[in-house]
Design a protein around this motif. Structure first.
Motif, PDB file in Angstrom:
ATOM      1  N   THR A 119      36.667  47.394  33.410  1.00 58.91           N
ATOM      2  CA  THR A 119      36.146  46.782  32.085  1.00 58.91           C
ATOM      3  C   THR A 119      36.215  48.018  31.167  1.00 58.91           C
ATOM      4  O   THR A 119      36.285  48.975  31.130  1.00 58.91           O
ATOM      5  N   VAL A 120      36.344  47.425  29.640  1.00 58.17           N
ATOM      6  CA  VAL A 120      36.392  48.205  28.662  1.00 58.17           C
ATOM      7  C   VAL A 120      34.819  48.029  27.906  1.00 58.17           C
ATOM      8  O   VAL A 120      34.799  46.956  27.305  1.00 58.17           O
ATOM      9  N   ASP A 156      45.787  44.936  23.879  1.00 55.18           N
ATOM     10  CA  ASP A 156      44.921  44.503  24.916  1.00 55.18           C
ATOM     11  C   ASP A 156      45.864  43.467  25.755  1.00 55.18           C
ATOM     12  O   ASP A 156      46.227  42.363  25.224  1.00 55.18           O
ATOM     13  N   LYS A 188      33.563  44.319  25.991  1.00 57.03           N
ATOM     14  CA  LYS A 188      33.002  43.499  27.305  1.00 57.03           C
ATOM     15  C   LYS A 188      33.017  42.207  27.080  1.00 57.03           C
ATOM     16  O   LYS A 188      32.962  41.415  28.117  1.00 57.03           O
ATOM     17  N   PHE A 221      35.279  53.174  26.079  1.00 56.31           N
ATOM     18  CA  PHE A 221      36.785  52.384  26.653  1.00 56.31           C
ATOM     19  C   PHE A 221      36.660  52.513  28.129  1.00 56.31           C
ATOM     20  O   PHE A 221      37.673  52.219  28.830  1.00 56.31           O
ATOM     21  N   GLY A 222      35.608  53.131  28.803  1.00 54.54           N
ATOM     22  CA  GLY A 222      35.469  53.265  30.229  1.00 54.54           C
ATOM     23  C   GLY A 222      36.371  54.205  30.683  1.00 54.54           C
ATOM     24  O   GLY A 222      36.599  55.316  30.240  1.00 54.54           O
ATOM     25  N   CYS A 276      43.183  52.313  29.342  1.00 52.26           N
ATOM     26  CA  CYS A 276      41.772  52.234  29.311  1.00 52.26           C
ATOM     27  C   CYS A 276      41.154  51.019  30.066  1.00 52.26           C
ATOM     28  O   CYS A 276      41.715  49.898  29.699  1.00 52.26           O
ATOM     29  N   GLY A 277      39.970  51.067  30.792  1.00 46.44           N
ATOM     30  CA  GLY A 277      39.449  50.148  31.201  1.00 46.44           C
ATOM     31  C   GLY A 277      39.639  49.856  32.819  1.00 46.44           C
ATOM     32  O   GLY A 277      39.604  48.815  33.256  1.00 46.44           O
ATOM     33  N   HIS A 333      42.937  48.040  27.585  1.00 44.60           N
ATOM     34  CA  HIS A 333      43.309  48.507  26.365  1.00 44.60           C
ATOM     35  C   HIS A 333      44.163  49.433  26.507  1.00 44.60           C
ATOM     36  O   HIS A 333      43.961  50.715  27.142  1.00 44.60           O
ATOM     37  N   THR A 346      39.837  40.936  36.174  1.00 45.89           N
ATOM     38  CA  THR A 346      39.228  42.274  36.944  1.00 45.89           C
ATOM     39  C   THR A 346      40.028  42.490  38.303  1.00 45.89           C
ATOM     40  O   THR A 346      40.054  41.549  39.091  1.00 45.89           O
TER      41      THR A 346
END
Length: 166
Positions: free
Chosen positions: A136-137, A67, A141, A93-94, A110-111, A148, A72
């Motif tokens: 976001t993941v 990570d 969260k 994982f979004g 991811c995210g 990620h 954001t």
């Protein structure tokens, strides 16, 4: 490490490949040069064998990626030359961008904030190409904002920083 390279053209199989050899032998044409996808701050290490606590899920589980901490909206960039092979939504994982970096090296980012993606399936990217911006993941969260990031080699998850030579 018990992975082996594909059989040589003459039919002989090469001996066991180490992680150090992967980054030089398999990252053609870049000979193992990889950039980080965003910054250098890591909020959670790769932990495939030792479970770590996840506040969002309120459980202990292994962590098959790294990570990278960020805000954001932080820019996420490609680690090396490759082709965007998939973009999809994952409930854990979004928004996920999967890039095939060649020679059995796949990176899973991811995210993302889906609305800010800068790439589409089939796009060719190079080191540093802007892929999109951090969202976001979902399964993490409760953690600080982060990307990620996973790498698989020959179909198996590997320690991303080790493969990248970082």
């Amino acid at each position: 490490d018990t992975r082996t390279e594909p059989a040589a053209e003459n039919g002989a199989e090469k001996e066991t490949t180490t992680a150090a050899e992967i980054k030089t032998d398999f990252a053609e044409p870049y000979k193992g040069y990889f950039a980080l996808p965003m910054g250098t701050a890591i909020s959670r290490d790769y932990s495939p064998d030792k479970p770590t606590y996840f506040a969002t899920m309120n459980d202990w589980r292994v962590h098959n990626g790294i990570d990278f901490s960020g805000e954001t909206g932080s820019a996420v960039k490609a680690i090396s030359y490759g082709v965007v092979s998939e973009i999809y939504e994952d409930r854990l994982f979004g928004t996920v961008v999967l890039i095939d970096h060649g020679n059995e090296v796949l990176a899973k980012y991811c995210g993302f904030n889906r609305d800010t993606l800068e790439v589409k399936v089939g796009d060719t990217v190079k080191t540093g190409t802007l892929l999109g911006y951090l969202g976001t993941v979902p399964c993490e969260k409760s953690e600080i904002a982060h990307l990620h990031f996973e790498i698989s080699y020959n179909g198996e998850n590997v320690e991303p920083l080790e493969l990248m030579g970082k």
